[in-house]
Write an enzyme that holds these catalytic residues in place. Sequence first.
Site, PDB file in Angstrom:
ATOM      1  CB  SER A 101    -128.025   7.657 -61.839  1.00 18.48           C
ATOM      2  OG  SER A 101    -128.171   8.296 -60.364  1.00 18.48           O
ATOM      3  CE  LYS A 102    -127.430   0.345 -63.262  1.00 22.64           C
ATOM      4  NZ  LYS A 102    -126.174   0.022 -63.633  1.00 22.64           N
TER       5      LYS A 102
END
Length: 511
Positions: free
Chosen positions: A285-286
Site C-alpha cells: 500500500s502507499k
Amino acid sequence: MNCNCLSRPTVLHTPSNLTAPTRASHLPGRSVSETNHKSTMTKSLPPVVTRFAPSPSGFLHIGGARTALFNWLFTRHHGGQFRLRIEDTDRARSSDEAIAAIIDGLTWLGLDWDDEVFYQSSQQARHAEVAADLLAAGKAYKCFATPEQLKDMREAQKAAGQPIRYDGRWRDRDPDEAPQGAPFVVRLRAPQNGQTVIDDKVQGKVVVKNDQLDDMVLLRSDGTPTYMLSVVVDDHDMGITHIIRGDDHLSNAFRQRALYDALGWAAPSFAHIPLIHGADGAKLSKRHGALGVEAYREMGYLPAALRNYLLRLGWGHGDAEIISADEAVKLFSLEGVGKGPARFDFKKLDALNAHYMRHGDPAATVSAAAPFFETKLGRPLDGDQRALLETALPLLSERAKTLRDLVSGGGFLFAERPIEPDEKAQEVLTDEARKILARLVPQLEALERWDAETLGQAIGAFAETEGLKLGSIGPAVRGALTGGTASPGIFEVLALLGRTESLARLRDQAI
RNA sequence: GACCCCAUCGUCUAGUCCGGUCUAGGACGCUAGCUUUUCACGCUAGAAACGGGGGUUCGAAUCCCCCUGGGGUCGCCA
C-alpha cells in the site's frame, strides 16, 4: 475460455482520431448513442478498447503501473485502443502533481495511450443526467437517511453480528414522508433476488447472490456522482470493451453490473488481476512499500527492466524470462495471468536490470545513466565524457545492478586529479608499491600504441623484469588510477583513461 | 463478522483446464567449486516446493469435499 466479447454489441463510437483534437472532443457525453450497431459492422470484429483509470490522489504506484502495463499489452496485442482516464471525481483529493506524475510514469515506462487524456470530472453533468433518468424510470430512488443514521445502522448491524449493508429503509418509502427540503442521495434499486454471475477473464466464473448486494449510492446529497456511477457511465460512453483492473475491484464489479443492467447496457468483459504484495507478504500500500514509479527511476532502474519485471509478476509464458516489449505484445494474453497475489522482489528486479544494462540498448542505458553521473559530479557531462561513458559501459555494467552502481563503479572515469585513494587503496599503495609505479611510468611512456592489449603485454613484461607477479603490482596501479580497489581490469582502465590522464594519475602516486 | 478470491522451491513461475511422459522444470536468490591482476562476469555442481486431511481412480501437483493459511470488499473514497 471462450471470448464472449466478440458477440458484445458495441456502442456507436466516433473514431476519435478523426475528430479534431479540440479541448472538448474527448468528451463524448450525450453525443454517444446507445444504439446497438452490430449489423453494420459485421465484417470487422468489435475493436478492443481498454482504459487505465487511476485516481490522482497519489502517485503512479507499482501496482497501478502493472495494471496499466497489462491493459496496454492486451490492447496492443489485439490492435485496439488504450485510453487513459483520470478519475478525479473527488476533486478535493486530486492534484495536478499527481496527474503529472501518472503521465510521467506511464511515459517513462513506454506505455502510450490513444487519444487525449479523459478527465472524469468533465462528465459530471452527464453522470447526474443518467442518475436522473434512472430515478424517473423508478430504477433508482431517493434515500433521505442521514450519515448519522447510517452510521448507527452499521453499528447496530455489527453489534448484532449481521452483515453490514444498507437496509433499504427508503427503497419503498414514499419520498413525501421526508421533511420538506431534506437532503437526499440517489440509490440504485438493485435486484434482491437471484444471483449475478461474472465470467471474469482471470478469476473465472464468480457468482454472488443478489441479496448480498445493497443499494449503492449513485448521487451524493450535493448532487455529484459517485465513483460507482461515473465508472459505469464513462466506460460505456468511451466504448470500453475490456476492463482490466486490480483484484480489489472484483466485488465492485457485481454492483456495477447491476447498474449496467438497470441502464440496459451490455457490460464489458472483466479481468481482475491479483494485487502485488510486499516482500513480507503484506499488501503493498502507499504506506507500505508501494513506491511511485519515479522512485524506481531514482533508484537506477531502467524502464525496460521494470516493465519486464512487472510483466513476469503475475504472468508467465512457459520458461520465458527476458521478454522485450515487442515480444510481450505478441505473447500477452489474459489466460497467462495468475490468480494469486505476487510478492515484489528487488533481487529479481536487480537481475533483470543488470541484464538490460548489459545486453539492452547501450544508447538508452547511457542516456538513463548520464543524469546520475551529473548529479554525482555536480556538472553536466560533455560530449567526450558521454562517449567515454558509452565505451566504458560494457566494463561498468558487468559490475552493476543499477544505474547507481554504474556511478559508484565508474566515477573514476570523470574524477579530477589528484585522485584521493580510499582507505583500502591507501593500504595497497605502500612506499614500495609507489616506487614500482615510478619505474613503471617510463615503460608506459615509451609505448607507441595505447590499447588494452599492448598495455597488457607491456605491464606483463615489466613485471617479469621486476621479478614480480602481476598480482603484486596490479592493485597499486588500480589504486593510482581509480582511487579504489575494485574496478574493471587495469589494462582496460588504462586504455579507457587514455595515455595522458593515465600517466598523470600514475605519476601522482609514484615516488 | 458477512460475502468473494487465492494456495507448486525463500521469491517469481511452468505443469493443473484435457489425471500417468513430474524421481515436479525454469528464473532470481543461496551454497560449493572452476576461472582470475581486484571486484565482477562467466562456467559447473548442489540444497530448496506440490499447506493438511479425506475422498474419486489401477494411478492425483493435476478432479471433488473439508480444514488451515493468505488476500480483497463491505463509504454520500476512488
